[in-house]
Design a protein around this motif. Structure first.
Motif, PDB file in Angstrom:
ATOM      1  N   ASN A  90      -4.487  12.492  -4.589  1.00  0.00           N
ATOM      2  CA  ASN A  90      -4.250  11.466  -3.627  1.00  0.00           C
ATOM      3  C   ASN A  90      -2.607  10.874  -4.312  1.00  0.00           C
ATOM      4  O   ASN A  90      -2.719  10.566  -5.865  1.00  0.00           O
ATOM      5  N   THR A  91      -1.708  11.279  -3.363  1.00  0.00           N
ATOM      6  CA  THR A  91      -0.678  10.038  -3.591  1.00  0.00           C
ATOM      7  C   THR A  91      -1.368   8.294  -3.550  1.00  0.00           C
ATOM      8  O   THR A  91      -2.614   8.237  -3.458  1.00  0.00           O
ATOM      9  N   ASN A  92      -0.453   7.153  -4.069  1.00  0.00           N
ATOM     10  CA  ASN A  92      -1.093   5.495  -3.862  1.00  0.00           C
ATOM     11  C   ASN A  92      -1.480   5.757  -2.559  1.00  0.00           C
ATOM     12  O   ASN A  92      -0.712   5.860  -2.009  1.00  0.00           O
ATOM     13  N   ALA A  93      -1.986   4.774  -2.539  1.00  0.00           N
ATOM     14  CA  ALA A  93      -2.562   4.332  -1.261  1.00  0.00           C
ATOM     15  C   ALA A  93      -1.386   3.265  -0.693  1.00  0.00           C
ATOM     16  O   ALA A  93      -0.606   2.573  -1.242  1.00  0.00           O
ATOM     17  N   TYR A  94      -1.597   3.619   0.564  1.00  0.00           N
ATOM     18  CA  TYR A  94      -0.431   2.772   1.341  1.00  0.00           C
ATOM     19  C   TYR A  94      -1.533   2.300   2.477  1.00  0.00           C
ATOM     20  O   TYR A  94      -0.008   1.810   3.175  1.00  0.00           O
ATOM     21  N   TYR A  95      -1.902   2.384   2.957  1.00  0.00           N
ATOM     22  CA  TYR A  95      -3.234   1.274   3.645  1.00  0.00           C
ATOM     23  C   TYR A  95      -4.511   0.861   2.825  1.00  0.00           C
ATOM     24  O   TYR A  95      -4.902   2.203   2.744  1.00  0.00           O
ATOM     25  N   ARG A  96      -5.062   0.639   3.490  1.00  0.00           N
ATOM     26  CA  ARG A  96      -6.599  -0.492   3.110  1.00  0.00           C
ATOM     27  C   ARG A  96      -7.108  -0.748   4.705  1.00  0.00           C
ATOM     28  O   ARG A  96      -7.041  -1.758   5.141  1.00  0.00           O
TER      29      ARG A  96
ATOM     30  N   GLU B 227       8.746   1.983  -1.884  1.00  0.00           N
ATOM     31  CA  GLU B 227      10.511   1.050  -1.056  1.00  0.00           C
ATOM     32  C   GLU B 227       9.648   0.813   0.511  1.00  0.00           C
ATOM     33  O   GLU B 227      11.130  -0.459   0.243  1.00  0.00           O
ATOM     34  N   ASN B 228       9.467   1.525   0.698  1.00  0.00           N
ATOM     35  CA  ASN B 228       8.909   1.316   2.347  1.00  0.00           C
ATOM     36  C   ASN B 228       7.321   0.407   2.784  1.00  0.00           C
ATOM     37  O   ASN B 228       6.763   0.562   3.985  1.00  0.00           O
ATOM     38  N   GLN B 229       7.010   0.437   1.559  1.00  0.00           N
ATOM     39  CA  GLN B 229       5.245  -0.475   1.920  1.00  0.00           C
ATOM     40  C   GLN B 229       5.401  -1.394   3.134  1.00  0.00           C
ATOM     41  O   GLN B 229       4.523  -1.272   4.385  1.00  0.00           O
ATOM     42  N   ASP B 230       6.370  -2.363   3.460  1.00  0.00           N
ATOM     43  CA  ASP B 230       6.307  -3.446   4.873  1.00  0.00           C
ATOM     44  C   ASP B 230       6.935  -2.403   5.839  1.00  0.00           C
ATOM     45  O   ASP B 230       6.092  -2.521   6.489  1.00  0.00           O
ATOM     46  N   ASP B 231       7.676  -1.695   5.946  1.00  0.00           N
ATOM     47  CA  ASP B 231       7.701  -1.146   7.052  1.00  0.00           C
ATOM     48  C   ASP B 231       6.787   0.292   7.806  1.00  0.00           C
ATOM     49  O   ASP B 231       6.494   0.349   8.873  1.00  0.00           O
ATOM     50  N   ILE B 232       6.226   0.729   6.727  1.00  0.00           N
ATOM     51  CA  ILE B 232       4.532   1.468   7.285  1.00  0.00           C
ATOM     52  C   ILE B 232       3.502   0.226   7.110  1.00  0.00           C
ATOM     53  O   ILE B 232       2.866   0.955   8.139  1.00  0.00           O
TER      54      ILE B 232
END
Length: 286
Positions: free
Chosen positions: A113-119, A256-261
């Motif tokens: 797994n990568t780091n989580a990008y949503y929950r 670096e792009n969490q808000d856009d994701i």
């Protein structure tokens, strides 16, 4: 997850990673050979599992892959499509036909797994004005005489049983070939037709199906159930266990792009939660 589907949570699939029988261009990352094409983002995806992905490129995973490719400097995105059911990981990532699964639940051992990008969480869906307004838990007394739809083998089924609702509950298949069948769509059709009174689905599927139905439905994340199976999951991107540098590269891009994701996910109606289970809203003006 997705999808799935409920994508093994809705996404957790059976099968083991097989040895590579197809090779992408070798690339040396810090002494380890990682099979990642330097020019193409090669994505493993379901051919017909909205809102996640389809072969027309209409899902949020498709849009996210295009976004990710741009941030990685890749010239294009290519897909290996296979139903997200038994054998998905083995027949895609495991055979080195692609290098990333866009949505995968944190903690499953089939992939790295990568780091989580949503929950997000499982949710209950019901029609406004049906007598269920304000229901936030499966133990609500207003559900006692109702027929609740649930995908068999998913965490909500345990809470439905604990709440004494299983006698009237209607079950739907977990593992399906989404090119032929769709349990979430079947459940929503039954809700529209009065066969069931409420539907319990993985959050992204619940929001997508409710929005698609066109009627006035409420989608409520199930965050108040008593102790038992997890109902909230962190979703990551999945890569091969050997692809350490690839994982680190993806972690950097996510951070670096969490808000856009988030904005991409929210544009598809995905009910995002922060670490305190508070809903994440679109940015102002978004």
């Amino acid at each position: 997850m997705p999808r799935l589907l409920t994508l093994m949570i809705a996404l957790m699939v059976a099968g083991a990673l097989a040895p590579a029988s197809a090779r992408a261009q070798d690339r040396d990352f810090g002494g380890a050979i990682e099979l990642v094409d330097p020019d193409v983002l090669r994505v493993c995806a379901d051919p017909n599992s909205m809102p996640y992905s389809n072969q027309k490129g209409e899902g949020f995973e498709n849009e996210l892959a295009t976004f990710l490719a741009g941030k990685l400097g890749r010239k294009s995105v290519s897909y290996t499509y296979f139903p997200q059911a038994t054998g998905f990981v083995r027949m895609t990532l495991g055979l080195h036909r692609c290098d990333i699964i866009m949505s995968y639940p944190q903690g499953d051992e089939l992939v790295q797994n990568t780091n989580a990008y949503y929950r997000t969480a499982y949710a209950i869906v019901y029609r406004k004005g049906s007598g269920l307004d304000g229901v936030e838990t499966l133990e609500d007394a207003r559900l006692k005489d109702k027929t609740v739809g649930v995908v068999a083998g998913t965490p909500p089924a345990t809470f439905i049983a604990k709440a004494g609702l299983m006698g009237k509950a209607k079950g739907y298949q977990l593992m399906v070939d989404t090119r032929i069948d769709n349990s979430a769509a079947d459940m929503m059709a039954d809700l529209e037709n009065g066969v069931i009174d409420a539907a319990v689905l993985w959050g992204p599927l619940a929001a997508y199906q409710a929005g698609k139905a066109g009627a006035d439905y409420v989608v409520v994340p199930l965050l108040k159930e008593p102790r038992g199976p997890a109902m909230v999951f962190r979703i990551t991107m999945g890569v091969r266990p050997s692809d350490q540098e690839w994982k680190r590269t993806l972690n950097r891009v996510i951070a670096e792009n969490q808000d856009d994701i988030n904005e991409i996910l929210l544009s598809y109606g995905i009910p995002l939660l922060d670490e305190q289970n508070r809903p994440i809203a679109p940015a102002q003006g978004g």
